[in-house]
Design an enzyme around this catalytic site. Sequence first.
Site, PDB file in Angstrom:
ATOM      1  N   GLU A  57       0.832  -1.213   0.000  1.00  0.00           N
ATOM      2  CA  GLU A  57       0.000   0.000   0.000  1.00  0.00           C
ATOM      3  C   GLU A  57       0.866   1.262   0.000  1.00  0.00           C
ATOM      4  OE1 GLU A  57      -3.289   0.737  -0.019  1.00  0.00           O
ATOM      5  OE2 GLU A  57      -3.950  -1.321  -0.246  1.00  0.00           O
ATOM      6  N   GLN A  62       2.283   6.407  -4.689  1.00  0.00           N
ATOM      7  CA  GLN A  62       2.576   7.324  -5.798  1.00  0.00           C
ATOM      8  C   GLN A  62       3.256   6.611  -6.953  1.00  0.00           C
ATOM      9  OE1 GLN A  62       3.435   8.935  -2.620  1.00  0.00           O
ATOM     10  NE2 GLN A  62       2.459  10.911  -2.748  1.00  0.00           N
TER      11      GLN A  62
END
Length: 378
Positions: A57, A62
Amino acid sequence: MSAKLTLKLQNSIDRLPDWSSFVVSDLRQGLLDWYGQWGRDLPWRQTCDPYSIWVSEIMLQQTQVKTVIPYYDRWLTQFPTIATLAAADQQPVLKAWQGLGYYARARNLHRSAQVVMQHHGGRFPHNLEEVLKLPGIGRTTAGGILSAAFNQPVAILDGNVKRVLARLVALPTPVAQASQHLWQLSAMLLAPDRPRDFNQALMDLGATVCTPRKPNCPACPWQIHCQAAQLNLQSQIPMSEACPPIPHKSIGVAVIWNGQGQVLIDQRPEAGLLGGLWEFPGGKVEPGETIAECIQREILEELGIEVTVGEHLITIDHAYSHFRVTLHVHHCQHMAGMPQPIACQQVRWVSLDELDSYPFPQANVQIIQALRSGSAKN
Ligand code: SF4
């Protein structure tokens, strides 16, 4: 927003859609059925280990899936448990992250592992409030971990999910202005009996079907309920925010050689952008200054030494999230003074071979490659 678009979008972000329970259950079941057939087979979906899911995660925050997979595999080989990560020094942690960017993610993951060891007996917490106290974990990351690892009914709202939900209800504002509304929508739709599958399905729908450009609506399980599709506004929703121009900085960078064929590198301060990483020294070119003047001034101010600026090595353009830089890199020769860490944590003379053991930002990796590709001066 155009007047034509305003006319089409009569809905409000002050209240949730008045879907019947039949529609909500049709949306849930349609998405889960679609996921059963088209969901992505990703490495972190083959486990319920909260640490592995947490690592994925954070890496995915990004960075795209295909970039993350080899980093994820290497990371779990090097730091297989929360305990091994917590016990590691920061430098190997940053080195393992090198190339993924947004290094605060790695520093926070490392710090959080230490918090989990100290305050949770080495077990990742099951409670949303406790998870949100860990450095680097926001609401959507917490939802992603708790639903995937423990099948808890906690909603998510990452960039993909925002786009899907904005289109589903034909959101009449940019998503940043409707955050609370979208959170409520995500929670309302979440299938209470299958939260793990539902959240992953929602992420997959945004990543593979309801893509930013040219969403594949005929393949979408939500097409008959989707207001953007009905209004043919998929390409205009989510509405974009007016963005200010991205600032650009010119940076003079020095590859400083000593008489032993070593180069000088420094470690950035712990706090702030790229904290803890190593780099070739330099700084921002001031108005009216040449690159050579900038390098000489910056090196004197930051390291307390005098250098002569020699030939150009490479020019590198690099984009960060909120600004762009152009690095003008020159070979330099150390002339006088003992290097001191005035504006950094520490400085070190190293051989080109030794550079591999230090974590560098991506733009500096290009400098190292240029040095090794035959441009090296000494
Ligand atoms: S129908 Fe099209 S726009 Fe609507 S959610 Fe599905 S892919 Fe996105």
